[in-house]
Write an enzyme that holds these catalytic residues in place. Structure first.
Site, PDB file in Angstrom:
ATOM      1  N   SER A 145       0.831  -1.192   0.000  1.00 48.65           N
ATOM      2  CA  SER A 145       0.000   0.000   0.000  1.00 48.65           C
ATOM      3  C   SER A 145       0.877   1.258   0.000  1.00 48.65           C
ATOM      4  O   SER A 145       1.731   1.407  -0.869  1.00 48.65           O
ATOM      5  CB  SER A 145      -0.957  -0.043   1.200  1.00 48.65           C
ATOM      6  OG  SER A 145      -2.001   0.883   1.076  1.00 48.65           O
ATOM      7  N   ARG A 214     -12.241   6.418   9.390  1.00 47.55           N
ATOM      8  CA  ARG A 214     -11.701   5.061   9.442  1.00 47.55           C
ATOM      9  C   ARG A 214     -12.703   4.043   8.920  1.00 47.55           C
ATOM     10  O   ARG A 214     -12.324   3.068   8.253  1.00 47.55           O
ATOM     11  CB  ARG A 214     -11.289   4.714  10.866  1.00 47.55           C
ATOM     12  CG  ARG A 214     -10.639   3.351  11.010  1.00 47.55           C
ATOM     13  CD  ARG A 214      -9.423   3.231  10.113  1.00 47.55           C
ATOM     14  NE  ARG A 214      -8.638   2.032  10.424  1.00 47.55           N
ATOM     15  CZ  ARG A 214      -7.516   1.695   9.813  1.00 47.55           C
ATOM     16  NH1 ARG A 214      -7.044   2.461   8.843  1.00 47.55           N
ATOM     17  NH2 ARG A 214      -6.858   0.605  10.133  1.00 47.55           N
ATOM     18  N   ASP A 309      -8.319  -7.014  -4.832  1.00 52.20           N
ATOM     19  CA  ASP A 309      -7.993  -5.681  -4.317  1.00 52.20           C
ATOM     20  C   ASP A 309      -8.596  -4.625  -5.242  1.00 52.20           C
ATOM     21  O   ASP A 309      -8.098  -4.381  -6.333  1.00 52.20           O
ATOM     22  CB  ASP A 309      -6.475  -5.525  -4.251  1.00 52.20           C
ATOM     23  CG  ASP A 309      -6.025  -4.218  -3.604  1.00 52.20           C
ATOM     24  OD1 ASP A 309      -6.880  -3.342  -3.362  1.00 52.20           O
ATOM     25  OD2 ASP A 309      -4.816  -4.071  -3.351  1.00 52.20           O
ATOM     26  N   HIS A 342      -7.855  -5.573  -0.385  1.00 46.66           N
ATOM     27  CA  HIS A 342      -6.584  -4.886  -0.178  1.00 46.66           C
ATOM     28  C   HIS A 342      -5.825  -5.417   1.036  1.00 46.66           C
ATOM     29  O   HIS A 342      -4.588  -5.407   1.065  1.00 46.66           O
ATOM     30  CB  HIS A 342      -6.834  -3.384  -0.022  1.00 46.66           C
ATOM     31  CG  HIS A 342      -5.584  -2.561   0.062  1.00 46.66           C
ATOM     32  ND1 HIS A 342      -4.626  -2.577  -0.926  1.00 46.66           N
ATOM     33  CD2 HIS A 342      -5.120  -1.718   1.030  1.00 46.66           C
ATOM     34  CE1 HIS A 342      -3.631  -1.764  -0.592  1.00 46.66           C
ATOM     35  NE2 HIS A 342      -3.903  -1.242   0.592  1.00 46.66           N
ATOM     36  N   ASP A 343      -6.548  -5.906   2.024  1.00 46.70           N
ATOM     37  CA  ASP A 343      -5.922  -6.448   3.232  1.00 46.70           C
ATOM     38  C   ASP A 343      -5.165  -7.747   2.987  1.00 46.70           C
ATOM     39  O   ASP A 343      -4.511  -8.253   3.904  1.00 46.70           O
ATOM     40  CB  ASP A 343      -6.975  -6.693   4.315  1.00 46.70           C
ATOM     41  CG  ASP A 343      -7.147  -5.504   5.245  1.00 46.70           C
ATOM     42  OD1 ASP A 343      -6.336  -4.567   5.163  1.00 46.70           O
ATOM     43  OD2 ASP A 343      -8.091  -5.520   6.054  1.00 46.70           O
TER      44      ASP A 343
END
Length: 368
Positions: A145, A214, A309, A342-343
């Site tokens: 990232s 968040r 992602d 994405h994680d």
């Protein structure tokens, strides 16, 4: 492995916008040992809301590092072989100088008087840290990232200092959609009355705005499949809708928990600064083209993306690979199948570990 945070202090740093921050401190952790030839150092670059605590168990918090499944004895970044370094980025809020730090000229926190920083500024401070350790050349720079952006910046800005580069789940510049998500988060923070123009230190912080920011960000980290598997439409602690605006669904409860948890560990102004740094990042800017940016690179590259992602989709990694190949650089590329979005680079690491381990081993063999 119990680890402690160290702090290095430098007289000043000059930023891309011409401003100077003086003095400047950087928090960092190290794992493993530097060999006599100083040829086994690897710099790990953290993502957006990460910090220097990448591996081991923190002496301060007793929590494992954010990439503990990748760094350690026998792991991808094998600390039996390599000396691994991770530092908190400039404008962060976990030991490195940023908006929450005290401005020596005023005796008060910088807040919004802290100059806006770039990915290049973050890398410049990291280079100062590496210089202070007497390391002339890094075996590898690696990160996912925002960490991948820093890895790319290292390879381009300091080509003679990097043997190999591992940008993971990243991009060479933000798209309009990626900028848009960051702007929603920034506006959520600045719309909170407690933000007070950034001057909230010693007062009530903009917790509601930061929590919402968040929550928005966390949605982008996951995939549709992973959210369906983890939550579906399951209700939270009830058998029927409440017909109100309290929590009905599991996913609502999870996002609120994540938002509230984040507020206790991250500074709202640092959120603004780090997202702006990512939005400004453009490896081709001032260099003519992406391919031209890589012209002087000497590093080997391993580029990794993930099929699910959608925050940093695979096409952005393929653009990096295409530019590198256009300059006849040594580059390997893998798009890994994963449902974690994405994680994936943080949680679905089995195949990633094999790739990284093999790539580092072959690179290290060439420099020994």
């Amino acid at each position: 492995m119990i680890v402690e945070v160290n702090t290095a202090r430098f007289d000043s740093i000059t930023l891309d916008n011409g401003a100077t921050v003086a003095p400047v401190e950087v928090a960092y952790e190290t794992y493993g040992a530097l060999n006599p030839a100083r040829s086994n150092a690897i710099l790990i670059l953290h993502a957006w809301t990460g910090d220097a605590h990448a591996a081991g168990i923190s002496h301060e918090t007793a929590k494992p590092g954010w990439w503990d499944n990748m760094i350690g004895p026998g792991k991808a970044f094998d600390t039996n072989k390599y000396f691994v370094i991770c530092s908190n980025v400039l404008s962060g809020c976990n030991g490195t100088t940023g908006p929450s730090s005290v401005d020596p000229a005023t005796g008060c926190p910088y807040a919004m008087t802290f100059p806006v920083t770039t990915i290049g500024d973050m890398v410049r401070l990291q280079r100062m840290l590496i210089d202070s350790m007497g390391i002339e050349r890094l075996l590898a720079v690696a990160g996912g990232s925002m960490g991948g952006m820093q890895a790319l910046e290292w390879a381009v800005d300091y080509p003679e200092r990097v043997v190999c580069c591992l940008p993971i789940a990243t991009t060479w510049r933000h798209s309009a959609q990626q900028i848009a998500f960051n702007e929603v988060g920034r506006q959520a923070i600045m719309a909170d009355p407690d933000w007070n123009g950034g001057n909230y230190y010693g007062k009530q912080p903009p917790a509601r705005g930061l929590a919402v920011a968040r929550m928005v960000g966390h949605i982008t980290f996951m995939s549709d499949d992973s959210m369906r598997e983890k939550f579906g439409r399951r209700l939270r602690g009830k058998d029927a809708f409440g017909f109100d605006f309290e929590v009905d669904f599991e996913v609502e409860s999870y996002l609120r928990y994540r938002g509230n948890q984040f507020v206790s560990r991250f500074d709202a102004n640092s959120y603004l600064y780090t997202t702006k740094a990512m939005d400004y990042f453009d490896l081709a800017a001032g260099r003519g083209s992406l391919a031209a940016a890589f012209e002087k690179c000497t590093a080997r590259f391993l580029v990794i993306s993930f099929s699910s992602d959608w925050l940093y989709p695979s096409y952005q990694s393929r653009e990096i690979v295409s530019a590198l190949r256009g300059m006849n650089h040594d580059v390997a590329y893998v798009d890994l199948e994963s449902n974690y979005g994405h994680d994936s680079f943080l949680v679905d690491v089995a195949e990633q570990s094999q790739l990284v381990s093999g790539f580092l081993a072959s690179t290290f063999e060439k420099v020994r």
